[in-house]
Design a protein around this motif. Sequence first.
Motif, short mmCIF file in Angstrom:
data_model
loop_
_atom_site.label_atom_id
_atom_site.label_comp_id
_atom_site.label_asym_id
_atom_site.label_seq_id
_atom_site.Cartn_x
_atom_site.Cartn_y
_atom_site.Cartn_z
N ASN A 185 0.81 -1.21 0.00
CA ASN A 185 0.00 0.00 0.00
C ASN A 185 0.85 1.27 0.00
O ASN A 185 0.34 2.36 -0.25
CB ASN A 185 -0.99 0.00 1.17
CG ASN A 185 -0.33 0.06 2.53
OD1 ASN A 185 0.89 -0.01 2.65
ND2 ASN A 185 -1.14 0.16 3.57
N ALA A 186 2.16 1.14 0.27
CA ALA A 186 3.04 2.31 0.25
C ALA A 186 3.33 2.78 -1.17
O ALA A 186 3.73 3.92 -1.39
CB ALA A 186 4.34 1.99 0.96
N ALA A 187 3.14 1.92 -2.15
CA ALA A 187 3.45 2.27 -3.54
C ALA A 187 2.64 3.49 -3.99
O ALA A 187 3.15 4.36 -4.68
CB ALA A 187 3.18 1.08 -4.47
N HIS A 188 1.39 3.55 -3.58
CA HIS A 188 0.55 4.69 -3.97
C HIS A 188 1.02 5.96 -3.29
O HIS A 188 0.99 7.05 -3.88
CB HIS A 188 -0.92 4.41 -3.64
CG HIS A 188 -1.86 5.41 -4.25
ND1 HIS A 188 -2.18 6.60 -3.63
CD2 HIS A 188 -2.52 5.41 -5.44
CE1 HIS A 188 -3.01 7.28 -4.40
NE2 HIS A 188 -3.22 6.58 -5.51
N ALA A 189 1.47 5.86 -2.04
CA ALA A 189 1.98 7.03 -1.33
C ALA A 189 3.25 7.55 -1.99
O ALA A 189 3.48 8.76 -2.07
CB ALA A 189 2.24 6.68 0.14
N TYR A 190 4.08 6.65 -2.48
CA TYR A 190 5.35 7.04 -3.11
C TYR A 190 5.16 7.56 -4.53
O TYR A 190 5.84 8.50 -4.95
CB TYR A 190 6.31 5.85 -3.16
CG TYR A 190 6.80 5.37 -1.83
CD1 TYR A 190 7.05 6.26 -0.79
CD2 TYR A 190 7.03 4.01 -1.61
CE1 TYR A 190 7.50 5.80 0.44
CE2 TYR A 190 7.49 3.55 -0.37
CZ TYR A 190 7.72 4.45 0.64
OH TYR A 190 8.17 4.01 1.85
#
Length: 352
Positions: free
Chosen positions: A141-146
Amino acid sequence: MSKGTDDSRRNSKKYKRRRKILFWILIPIMCLVLAGVGYGTYLFSKTKLAADNSFDNVRNGQASTLRSKDIEPIKDSFSILIIGVDTSAKRESDGNPRSDSLILATFNVKDARVEMTSIPRDSYVHIKDSSKDIDKYTKINAAHAYGGPELTMKTVEEEFQIPIDYYVRFDFDAFLKIVDALGGIDVDVPVSFTEQDSKDTAGAITLEKGQQHLNGEQALALARTRHIDSDIERGKRQQLIIKSIVNEATSISSISKYSDIIKVVGDNMKTNLTFNQMLSIAKFGMTNSIDIKSLNLEGTDAPMNGVYYYQLDENSVQSVSNEFADELGIKQPFPGATPYSDDSSTKTETSN
């Protein structure tokens, strides 16, 4: 012809129609409007405007690097990643939101079949973006934040080794407003729980197990809660809510509410599907019986350094990946080999 036979046929037609509209809610919900009310001039124009406002030319319109040629739905089979995000005011102040839910689906045009799987948000994966000096293993889910939808698509591609052609992103505000625009939904709540509301007020929503009518806040709480069991069960509850939305959206009383739903979707959705592409998908769905199949990912809890992660089982990922590749009619290469070779002759024939 007996009354029982007539009832059976009516029920069968109703079931097939609901399965079609379930697909439209996912890819994307505007097609629900087209399917439900036809192509009235006013709603058609309003839907096109909403779709145009939602368009995001991610990758500058280029095909996935894992494709050897451009594709076009419905001429070709394609994949789509459905991204759910929380863009509440509090989370926006914290920076780009993490994805809260991910559903990967393939559309097999030849066999009129959709296969999909839910990817747990805490899945431990490799995320790499050279332009931002990101190269690490962490929660998916961090991919979208990055890097927003583009990096999310790239990360899912690397994990499953199949091209991700399109994406649709919804936020929680859309979910709330769609349910409320429908006047609420009837849900058989599977478990009693207490959850925060959309403004992160702790303990604001309490639901008891059993059949009840939920408003947007209550439905969102049911979709979000996961600490009572697991992400896998959470995914099942989200599917339950989608089915409840289908039941309400297909009722005659909801036709007058579609205009409000179109506006909600246009204001709260992003996608790299053009309106004409969505329209071609909708037309295909209205003239074909779509078979929808769910694939289950397996894994185990894998906490590290006090942080919870979900370790996907490699064999399970490979099995699901093989299914998806087969549906897309592509050959998967040996590790490190790109691009993929599009070859419909490798498709294994299966019956619906």
